[in-house]
Scaffold this motif. Structure first.
Motif, PDB file in Angstrom:
ATOM      1  N   UNK A   1       0.836  -1.205   0.000  1.00 42.33           N
ATOM      2  CA  UNK A   1       0.000   0.000   0.000  1.00 42.33           C
ATOM      3  C   UNK A   1       0.869   1.253   0.000  1.00 42.33           C
ATOM      4  N   UNK A   2       1.913   1.268   0.814  1.00 42.60           N
ATOM      5  CA  UNK A   2       2.790   2.436   0.874  1.00 42.60           C
ATOM      6  C   UNK A   2       3.389   2.759  -0.489  1.00 42.60           C
ATOM      7  N   UNK A   3       3.611   1.754  -1.309  1.00 38.56           N
ATOM      8  CA  UNK A   3       4.180   1.952  -2.638  1.00 38.56           C
ATOM      9  C   UNK A   3       3.174   2.373  -3.693  1.00 38.56           C
ATOM     10  N   UNK A   4       1.877   2.418  -3.342  1.00 38.11           N
ATOM     11  CA  UNK A   4       0.835   2.717  -4.333  1.00 38.11           C
ATOM     12  C   UNK A   4      -0.107   3.841  -3.919  1.00 38.11           C
ATOM     13  N   UNK A   5       0.131   4.462  -2.794  1.00 33.72           N
ATOM     14  CA  UNK A   5      -0.859   5.383  -2.232  1.00 33.72           C
ATOM     15  C   UNK A   5      -0.680   6.824  -2.726  1.00 33.72           C
ATOM     16  N   UNK A   6      -1.807   7.454  -2.974  1.00 37.19           N
ATOM     17  CA  UNK A   6      -1.883   8.877  -3.318  1.00 37.19           C
ATOM     18  C   UNK A   6      -3.070   9.437  -2.544  1.00 37.19           C
ATOM     19  N   UNK A   7      -2.913  10.645  -2.007  1.00 34.25           N
ATOM     20  CA  UNK A   7      -3.993  11.272  -1.237  1.00 34.25           C
ATOM     21  C   UNK A   7      -4.589  12.427  -2.021  1.00 34.25           C
ATOM     22  N   UNK A   8      -5.905  12.407  -2.178  1.00 30.55           N
ATOM     23  CA  UNK A   8      -6.612  13.485  -2.859  1.00 30.55           C
ATOM     24  C   UNK A   8      -7.011  14.541  -1.835  1.00 30.55           C
ATOM     25  N   UNK A   9      -7.020  15.798  -2.240  1.00 34.15           N
ATOM     26  CA  UNK A   9      -7.341  16.870  -1.286  1.00 34.15           C
ATOM     27  C   UNK A   9      -8.806  16.843  -0.843  1.00 34.15           C
TER      28      UNK A   9
END
Length: 160
Positions: free
Chosen positions: A107-115
């Motif tokens: 998960x850490x290698x694939x995560x992106x956070x949207x605002x």
């Protein structure tokens, strides 16, 4: 806490319900516009009524998506992109063994956070949606899969 920060915090607490309502609205837009078909997979959120501070999605190349969005003046987050923070932490010194929690590492290698910030408008959220869709259309036109299915690791690590 210094007085000025305490004053700011109290003002924010007075507006907490307003902020939560706005975050739920933005999350609803992301859910409706992005969580269909093969576009994206959200990090599991069992309680749909929680106003998430960060709306996390999983993609194969998170750095590429963040760069693509930044060129269009949208900053996507990289929170939780390390198994242990801060980045560069010596795992041996804190007793973490690489590979002991493969689900978290994946998960850490694939995560992106949207605002989801409180002053964000529906128009802002749709701009984020548009940029993400544009990115995946570009990726698909280059012959890459939009997103490989993300399978939750079963029975490995300490859970998430």
């Amino acid at each position: 806490m210094p007085n000025a920060l305490a004053e700011l915090a109290l003002g924010q607490l007075d507006r907490l319900e307003e902020f939560e309502k706005k975050r739920k609205e933005i999350i609803g837009i992301y859910q409706r516009e992005l969580m269909t078909g093969r576009i994206l997979k959200q990090v599991q959120n069992d309680d749909k009524n929680v106003p998430l501070l960060r709306y996390s999605i999983l993609v194969e190349n998170p750095d590429e998506l963040r760069k693509f969005a930044k060129k269009r003046d949208i900053i996507l987050g990289n929170w939780y992109s390390n198994v242990i923070d801060p980045k560069g932490t010596d795992f041996g010194k804190i007793g973490y063994q690489k590979g002991s929690c493969p689900a978290a590492e994946e998960i850490a290698g694939k995560i992106v956070n949207l605002p989801t910030y409180p002053r964000m408008s529906q128009k802002d959220a749709m701009m984020v949606v548009g940029i993400i869709k544009e990115y995946f259309n570009d990726v698909a036109s280059q012959g890459h899969p939009l997103l490989k299915p993300f399978a939750k690791a079963q029975g490995q690590g300490r859970g998430l």
